[in-house]
Design a protein around this motif. Structure first.
Motif, short mmCIF file in Angstrom:
data_model
loop_
_atom_site.label_atom_id
_atom_site.label_comp_id
_atom_site.label_asym_id
_atom_site.label_seq_id
_atom_site.Cartn_x
_atom_site.Cartn_y
_atom_site.Cartn_z
N ASP A 7 4.44 5.24 -5.61
CA ASP A 7 4.68 5.06 -7.05
C ASP A 7 3.74 5.92 -7.89
OD1 ASP A 7 6.67 3.25 -6.49
OD2 ASP A 7 5.49 1.46 -7.04
N HIS A 8 2.55 6.16 -7.38
CA HIS A 8 1.57 6.96 -8.10
C HIS A 8 1.60 8.43 -7.69
CE1 HIS A 8 0.09 2.99 -9.20
NE2 HIS A 8 -0.54 3.59 -10.20
N GLY A 9 2.60 8.79 -6.88
CA GLY A 9 2.81 10.19 -6.51
C GLY A 9 1.70 10.77 -5.65
N LEU A 10 1.14 9.96 -4.79
CA LEU A 10 0.04 10.41 -3.93
C LEU A 10 0.49 10.54 -2.48
CD1 LEU A 10 -2.79 8.07 -5.29
CD2 LEU A 10 -2.55 10.51 -5.76
N SER A 11 0.01 11.57 -1.82
CA SER A 11 0.22 11.66 -0.38
C SER A 11 -0.91 10.89 0.30
CB SER A 11 0.19 13.12 0.07
OG SER A 11 -1.12 13.65 -0.08
N GLN A 12 -0.78 10.69 1.60
CA GLN A 12 -1.87 10.04 2.33
C GLN A 12 -3.14 10.87 2.24
OE1 GLN A 12 -0.46 9.26 6.32
NE2 GLN A 12 0.41 7.28 5.73
N ALA B 168 -7.48 1.54 -15.11
CA ALA B 168 -7.22 2.86 -14.57
C ALA B 168 -8.54 3.57 -14.35
CB ALA B 168 -6.34 3.65 -15.52
N ILE B 169 -8.63 4.22 -13.19
CA ILE B 169 -9.90 4.84 -12.84
C ILE B 169 -9.66 6.30 -12.50
CG2 ILE B 169 -9.76 4.12 -10.43
CD1 ILE B 169 -12.78 3.65 -10.59
N LEU C 62 0.82 -1.21 0.00
CA LEU C 62 0.00 0.00 0.00
C LEU C 62 0.86 1.26 0.00
CD1 LEU C 62 -2.82 -1.05 2.51
CD2 LEU C 62 -3.00 -0.84 0.01
N VAL C 63 1.91 1.25 0.81
CA VAL C 63 2.82 2.41 0.85
C VAL C 63 3.51 2.57 -0.49
CG1 VAL C 63 4.92 3.34 1.91
CG2 VAL C 63 3.20 2.22 3.35
N GLN C 64 4.04 1.47 -1.02
CA GLN C 64 4.79 1.51 -2.28
C GLN C 64 3.92 1.98 -3.44
OE1 GLN C 64 8.15 0.94 -2.53
NE2 GLN C 64 7.85 1.82 -4.56
N LEU C 65 2.72 1.43 -3.56
CA LEU C 65 1.82 1.81 -4.64
C LEU C 65 1.42 3.29 -4.55
CD1 LEU C 65 -0.40 -1.38 -4.76
CD2 LEU C 65 1.00 -0.51 -6.65
N PHE D 72 -11.47 -0.35 -4.72
CA PHE D 72 -11.17 0.99 -5.20
C PHE D 72 -9.66 1.17 -5.40
CE2 PHE D 72 -15.17 2.53 -2.81
CZ PHE D 72 -15.97 2.26 -3.90
N LEU D 73 -8.88 0.66 -4.45
CA LEU D 73 -7.43 0.78 -4.56
C LEU D 73 -6.90 0.03 -5.78
CD1 LEU D 73 -6.45 0.40 -0.80
CD2 LEU D 73 -6.02 2.41 -2.23
#
Length: 148
Positions: free
Chosen positions: A13-18, A80-81, A7-10, A49-50
């Motif tokens: 990798d997608h450039g998202l913050s928490q 991709a959503i 979960l952290v890695q993905l 969703f994830l």
């Protein structure tokens, strides 16, 4: 690699913050943090969703299993959503849960009303002024009830 690490890695990798991820999933940032620490596992709705957000299968998300590269790329494009779709799915899930809760409440209220109606005795009440006699003749009352 465990789910919490994936979960952290993905997310990274997608450039998202928490916070970004929390907004997309309509959950709190603390929920994302607890998932990534491994103290709580995301609900099945959130796992779906994830997997859609990251464009991977549930197997890849949960178990870390990967598919051959060409299958993975095609699924990534199809899976991709957008943020709009994520919010739409989240709203639909909430509406379904709300409808189910309302239905359960209605069923419970109906069951309670049915039980109350079953156990309440129906008695006829005669006002005193409608009685024809001021006394009761026990000799005829005994014959009517069948106890004599």
């Amino acid at each position: 690699m465990e789910l919490k690490e994936r979960l952290v890695q993905l997310r990274k990798d997608h450039g998202l913050s928490q916070n970004d991820l929390a907004e997309k999933l309509n959950v709190s940032r603390q929920a994302i943090s607890r998932w990534e620490q491994g103290t709580v596992v995301p609900s099945s709705d959130n796992l779906i969703f994830l997997s859609q957000l990251y464009g991977i299968t549930l197997d890849e998300l949960i178990c870390g299993q990967t598919q051959p590269k060409e299958e993975h790329d095609s699924e990534k494009k199809v899976g991709a959503i957008s943020e709009e779709n994520t919010q739409s799915l989240s709203k639909k899930a909430w509406q379904c849960k709300k409808a189910a809760l309302i239905l359960v409440c209605i069923l419970l209220i109906s069951a309670i009303c049915g039980l109350v109606a079953t156990f309440v005795e129906k008695r006829e009440v005669y006002p005193m002024d409608t009685l024809e006699k001021d006394y009761i003749d026990l000799t005829t009352a005994g014959n009517i009830s069948g106890h004599w």
